[in-house]
Design a protein around this motif. Structure first.
Motif, short mmCIF file in Angstrom:
data_model
loop_
_atom_site.label_atom_id
_atom_site.label_comp_id
_atom_site.label_asym_id
_atom_site.label_seq_id
_atom_site.Cartn_x
_atom_site.Cartn_y
_atom_site.Cartn_z
N VAL A 1 0.83 -1.21 0.00
CA VAL A 1 0.00 0.00 0.00
C VAL A 1 0.86 1.26 0.00
O VAL A 1 0.42 2.32 -0.44
CB VAL A 1 -0.99 0.02 1.18
CG1 VAL A 1 -2.02 -1.07 1.04
CG2 VAL A 1 -0.28 -0.08 2.52
N ALA A 2 2.10 1.14 0.51
CA ALA A 2 3.01 2.28 0.44
C ALA A 2 3.52 2.47 -0.99
O ALA A 2 3.75 3.60 -1.44
CB ALA A 2 4.18 2.09 1.39
N VAL A 3 3.68 1.37 -1.71
CA VAL A 3 4.17 1.44 -3.09
C VAL A 3 3.20 2.22 -3.98
O VAL A 3 3.62 2.97 -4.87
CB VAL A 3 4.39 0.02 -3.66
CG1 VAL A 3 4.75 0.06 -5.14
CG2 VAL A 3 5.49 -0.69 -2.87
N VAL A 4 1.90 2.06 -3.71
CA VAL A 4 0.90 2.76 -4.53
C VAL A 4 0.53 4.11 -3.94
O VAL A 4 -0.49 4.70 -4.28
CB VAL A 4 -0.37 1.89 -4.71
CG1 VAL A 4 -0.06 0.64 -5.49
CG2 VAL A 4 -0.99 1.54 -3.36
N GLN A 5 1.36 4.61 -3.01
CA GLN A 5 1.22 5.94 -2.43
C GLN A 5 -0.09 6.14 -1.68
O GLN A 5 -0.66 7.23 -1.67
CB GLN A 5 1.36 7.02 -3.51
CG GLN A 5 2.70 6.95 -4.25
CD GLN A 5 2.94 8.16 -5.12
OE1 GLN A 5 2.74 9.28 -4.69
NE2 GLN A 5 3.38 7.92 -6.35
N ALA A 6 -0.59 5.07 -1.07
CA ALA A 6 -1.82 5.18 -0.29
C ALA A 6 -1.56 5.48 1.18
O ALA A 6 -2.50 5.70 1.94
CB ALA A 6 -2.63 3.88 -0.42
N VAL A 7 -0.29 5.48 1.59
CA VAL A 7 0.07 5.62 3.00
C VAL A 7 0.68 6.98 3.28
O VAL A 7 1.48 7.48 2.49
CB VAL A 7 1.07 4.51 3.41
CG1 VAL A 7 1.62 4.74 4.82
CG2 VAL A 7 0.40 3.15 3.35
N GLY A 8 0.29 7.55 4.42
CA GLY A 8 0.92 8.77 4.89
C GLY A 8 1.92 8.46 5.98
O GLY A 8 1.70 7.54 6.78
N ASN A 9 3.03 9.18 6.04
CA ASN A 9 4.13 8.94 6.98
C ASN A 9 4.75 7.56 6.74
O ASN A 9 4.78 6.69 7.61
CB ASN A 9 3.66 9.07 8.43
CG ASN A 9 4.82 9.29 9.39
OD1 ASN A 9 6.00 9.22 8.99
ND2 ASN A 9 4.52 9.52 10.65
N VAL A 10 5.24 7.39 5.52
CA VAL A 10 5.80 6.10 5.09
C VAL A 10 6.95 5.61 5.97
O VAL A 10 7.00 4.43 6.31
CB VAL A 10 6.24 6.17 3.61
CG1 VAL A 10 6.96 4.90 3.18
CG2 VAL A 10 5.03 6.40 2.72
N PRO A 11 7.90 6.48 6.39
CA PRO A 11 9.00 5.97 7.23
C PRO A 11 8.52 5.30 8.50
O PRO A 11 9.01 4.21 8.86
CB PRO A 11 9.81 7.23 7.53
CG PRO A 11 9.54 8.15 6.38
CD PRO A 11 8.11 7.91 6.03
N MET A 12 7.54 5.89 9.18
CA MET A 12 7.04 5.27 10.41
C MET A 12 6.16 4.06 10.13
O MET A 12 6.04 3.15 10.96
CB MET A 12 6.28 6.30 11.25
CG MET A 12 7.17 7.38 11.83
SD MET A 12 8.67 6.75 12.67
CE MET A 12 7.98 5.66 13.91
N PHE A 13 5.56 4.02 8.96
CA PHE A 13 4.79 2.84 8.56
C PHE A 13 5.71 1.63 8.48
O PHE A 13 5.43 0.56 9.04
CB PHE A 13 4.11 3.10 7.22
CG PHE A 13 3.35 1.92 6.65
CD1 PHE A 13 2.27 1.38 7.33
CD2 PHE A 13 3.71 1.37 5.42
CE1 PHE A 13 1.55 0.31 6.80
CE2 PHE A 13 3.00 0.31 4.89
CZ PHE A 13 1.92 -0.22 5.57
N PHE A 14 6.86 1.80 7.82
CA PHE A 14 7.81 0.69 7.72
C PHE A 14 8.47 0.41 9.06
O PHE A 14 8.78 -0.75 9.37
CB PHE A 14 8.85 0.99 6.64
CG PHE A 14 8.36 0.73 5.25
CD1 PHE A 14 8.24 -0.56 4.78
CD2 PHE A 14 7.97 1.78 4.42
CE1 PHE A 14 7.77 -0.81 3.49
CE2 PHE A 14 7.50 1.53 3.14
CZ PHE A 14 7.40 0.24 2.67
N THR A 15 8.68 1.44 9.87
CA THR A 15 9.22 1.21 11.21
C THR A 15 8.28 0.35 12.04
O THR A 15 8.71 -0.58 12.74
CB THR A 15 9.46 2.56 11.93
OG1 THR A 15 10.38 3.34 11.18
CG2 THR A 15 9.99 2.34 13.33
N ALA A 16 6.98 0.64 11.95
CA ALA A 16 5.99 -0.14 12.69
C ALA A 16 5.98 -1.60 12.22
O ALA A 16 5.93 -2.53 13.04
CB ALA A 16 4.61 0.48 12.51
N ILE A 17 6.04 -1.80 10.90
CA ILE A 17 6.04 -3.16 10.36
C ILE A 17 7.28 -3.93 10.81
O ILE A 17 7.20 -5.09 11.23
CB ILE A 17 5.95 -3.13 8.82
CG1 ILE A 17 4.59 -2.62 8.38
CG2 ILE A 17 6.22 -4.51 8.23
CD1 ILE A 17 4.46 -2.40 6.89
#
Length: 471
Positions: free
Chosen positions: A436-452
């Motif tokens: 979902v980050a690849v298709v630019q649907a996510v806001g605050n991508v760095p913390m999204f990947f940090t959470a994962i």
């Protein structure tokens, strides 16, 4: 023995095909010929032919949403949840060997039963063991594509065509991306009517579609009952069930033979639509809209510990049954809140969705001696499934060792959900994982990947601490 089967889950992605594979492998091992039709997100595949159904000794329907049943009339039919076909296919096949599967019949032998009325005494409910859940999931399965398309178009429009202003990213009105944003917003307007319409269809078949969609549209538009906000997805769910059961009641009435030809095309849709409209406009609409306004205000005002608590609950629900009913409740809540503008809820869920398969895949790589060869292979598949947000990749591990695996994946998902919630991660589409980050649907991508990454690490460390080397 020859069997045929149909598998279908609400999302039509993972469970549908995992159940088909399990049934096929189990039947092959037992020396039984089986053909499995899948009804996934891309439509019907490996469709059962009439002669194949006629020549089968029984039918397995592993479905969590409504399917067309008339073609199985008079055959031994075993209905179950998709999860049952994944976790205990041997038990399902054994029931046919024991001759314990009843014949499916919509009509008693002597008196014809009207379509859509409750089954006669002793008959199996063609809608499955839990008609409320099944009907709700039927509506959700048709609703999701509209939310996905709408969310992606809005996200892409803002990401590629937006310009920074004091109020955030805004798409200029004279651009192509502005038009795409409007199309995305239009897709969202279909969400509640589609949800309501196909809940009603699940209850009473096609006669419920028009009343359900009309009721859903009224529920979503507060102008009908003097409210700035509509009744939202809660109103849509209620409209769908009301439309379905009112339609079923009207169909059961003994109409004179003279007017029976116009009953399905005029009396049922007109009568049901009018009754549903009256109920929502004068009774239900305003109170439900007030409830939705209160829910939105509560979510917007959450800070600190209240956000952590919500994130913990959502993360635990997502991981608990890996795509089952508990998971779907949390997922539906997040998807519905996207249309209400509360995308941070789906942001937390999106991080939690992928950590069970990623965590178990990583765990099987780090401590291979604690996993059987089959689990090591499943770990590779789980990593791939985690990247595209399919929680079900962890099911093979949970099925073999639920007491250690389920608490571990819950801990990982809760960790990911809390980090995403507290750092303002948002998600504009009802899906999760890095995709979902690849298709630019996510806001605050760095913390999204940090959470994962944090959730994946917690899952793998906890499960490997709990597990012992295989003998």
């Amino acid at each position: 023995m020859k069997l045929v089967a149909v598998t279908s889950c609400p999302n039509g992605i993972a469970h549908t095909y995992m159940a088909a594979e399990k049934l096929a492998k189990t039947a092959e091992a037992a020396g039984i010929d089986i053909k499995v039709e899948t009804q996934g997100s891309i439509g019907v595949e490996n469709e059962l032919k009439a002669e194949e159904i006629a020549g089968a000794d029984g039918v397995i329907l592993a479905t969590d949403k409504s399917i067309e049943m008339d073609r199985f009339e008079g055959k031994p039919v075993l209905q179950c949840a998709v999860a049952d076909a994944i976790r205990k296919p041997e038990d399902l096949i054994q029931q046919f060997k024991n001759g314990k599967v009843p014949l499916y019949a919509t009509k008693p032998k002597e008196t014809e039963q009207q379509e859509g009325t409750p089954p006669a005494h002793g008959q199996q409910d063609p809608r499955g063991q839990n008609p409320v859940y099944r009907s709700l999931m039927n509506g959700v399965s048709y609703m999701i594509p509209f939310v996905v398309v709408g969310g992606l178009l809005i996200a892409l429009s803002l990401g590629l065509g937006g310009e920074p202003t004091a109020k955030g990213f805004v798409v200029p009105e004279n651009s192509l991306w502005y038009s795409m944003q409007k199309v995305g917003e239009a897709a969202f307007t279909f969400m509640v009517p589609i949800l309501a319409g196909f809940i009603a269809v699940s209850i009473v078949d096609r006669p419920g579609l028009a009343p359900g969609m009309i009721g859903g549209y009224i529920a979503a538009n507060g102008s009908f009952y003097g409210s700035e906000a509509g009744a939202g997805f809660i109103g849509g769910i209620l409209a769908g069930f009301i439309a379905g059961y009112i339609t079923r009641w009207i169909k059961s009435l003994p109409f004179p033979r003279m007017i029976q030809p116009i009953v399905p095309i005029l009396i049922i849709p007109l009568g049901t639509s009018a009754l549903v409209a009256i109920l929502f406009i004068f009774v239900l609409g305003a109170p439900i809209a007030s409830l939705m306004e209160a829910l939105n205000s509560f979510l917007q005002g959450m800070q600190g510990s209240s956000k952590v608590l919500l994130a913990l609950v959502l993360g635990a629900m997502i991981a608990f049954d890996m795509g089952g009913p508990v998971n779907k409740v949390a997922f539906l809540f997040g998807a519905a809140m996207i249309a209400e503008g509360q995308t941070f809820i789906m942001g937390a869920i999106a991080a939690a969705i992928c950590t069970p398969p990623l965590g178990m895949g990583l765990a099987s790589l780090l401590a291979r001696r604690k996993y059987h060869r089959e689990e090591q292979e499943a770990g590779k598949a789980a990593l791939a499934m985690g990247l595209i947000g399919i929680t079900e990749g962890a099911i093979p591990f949970a099925a073999g060792d639920p007491l250690r695996v389920i608490p571990s994946i819950m801990a990982g998902s809760m960790t990911a959900s809390v980090i995403a919630m507290l750092t303002g991660v948002t998600d504009n589409v009802p899906h999760g994982g890095p995709i979902v980050a690849v298709v630019q649907a996510v806001g605050n991508v760095p913390m999204f990947f940090t959470a994962i990454l944090a959730g994946t690490a917690v899952t793998s460390l906890v499960v490997n601490l709990l597990k012992k080397p295989v003998s």
